[in-house]
Design an enzyme around this catalytic site. Sequence first.
Site, short mmCIF file in Angstrom:
data_model
loop_
_atom_site.label_atom_id
_atom_site.label_comp_id
_atom_site.label_asym_id
_atom_site.label_seq_id
_atom_site.Cartn_x
_atom_site.Cartn_y
_atom_site.Cartn_z
N CYS A 130 1.29 -1.29 -0.18
CA CYS A 130 0.25 0.30 -0.17
C CYS A 130 1.33 1.21 -0.14
O CYS A 130 0.53 2.07 -0.58
CB CYS A 130 -0.65 0.25 1.25
SG CYS A 130 -0.83 -0.24 2.07
N HIS A 242 -3.08 6.36 4.59
CA HIS A 242 -0.94 6.74 4.80
C HIS A 242 -0.74 8.02 4.07
O HIS A 242 -1.55 8.36 3.12
CB HIS A 242 -0.93 5.56 4.11
CG HIS A 242 -0.71 4.03 4.41
ND1 HIS A 242 -1.50 3.74 6.04
CD2 HIS A 242 -0.47 2.83 4.00
CE1 HIS A 242 -1.71 2.36 5.77
NE2 HIS A 242 -1.17 2.02 4.60
#
EC number: 1.2.1.11
Length: 341
Positions: A130, A242
């Site tokens: 990710c 994130h």
Amino acid sequence: MGYRVAVVGATGNVGREMLNILDEREFPVDELIPLASRRSQGTEVSFGDKTLKCQTLDTFDFSKTDICLMSAGGDVSKEWSPRIAAQGAVVIDNSSAFRYDQDVPLIVPEVNADAISGYTKKGIIANPNCSTAQLVVALKPLHDAAKILRVVVSTYQSVSGAGKEGMDELWNQTKGIYVNDAAEAKKFSKQIAFNVIPHIDVFMDDGYTKEEWKVMVETKKILDPKIKLTCTAVRVPVFVGHSEAVNIEFERPISADEARDILREAPGILVVDKREPGGYVTPIECVGDYATFVSRIREDFTVENGLSLWVVSDNLRKGAALNAVQIAESLINRGFLKKAA
């Protein structure tokens, strides 16, 4: 007629997001089959306005399936992805099981879509970590313009990257602290509520964690093996999204203004960069969005040809489910998958 698409791990965070994105992007699905373990057999999941019951992975026949999106973890993928591919379905795997296999392309469509043709060797395409996915989306157009030599990245990764258990732990610890309960650490090595933890995945012999190693190795495989990169991965008390602080050294001069203009024209990126309070994107604002957001673009005067950036993205989307669906779209757009009969 569309395609017959299976989603393995359909009851998990990423699996459910895959179903959402397939529907949102109007992917040409003729039949959608959600698959899970035996203990989740019969669990209902939503796909658009439909409610579907999960079937079991170990009894399903993939011989008439066109695409299989895998999101059930590395061990399951190692066992099942080759089997599924052998039955004729193209497997797009979200785990780390095949990312470092030289016969399996590791794809971020905005960055290296041409490499997708390599899937024919094993019938498998790997989805990157990710943190890597959003990083290389931001790096690619800058690398094309001025050639990147070195990258220093610090990640600020949400608990959803650790799955439902990670999200539950942050929620339970936060609630508990307000009523003076002990903040018990189970999923994470230390308390995550009101804290940050500079440790994701296992420690390796050189002192880096495996999460940091993934970012370093995957960026080289996707973008350019000559780039030098170091990473510090940090878990933060954020549910989804994130963030990354990225410092880049280039071979050729590039100003902040030039970089800003280049990034504004790049696929998959939204630049939000006002030099004022609030003129940047934070994780909570990126949730549910497809884009990788870039803010705080500025020159680093401590090195020759240096820039610093702030990069934010929804890790369940671009970092996982969205990228997998985009890979499937690329397969179709490049003519590798014909319309199912």
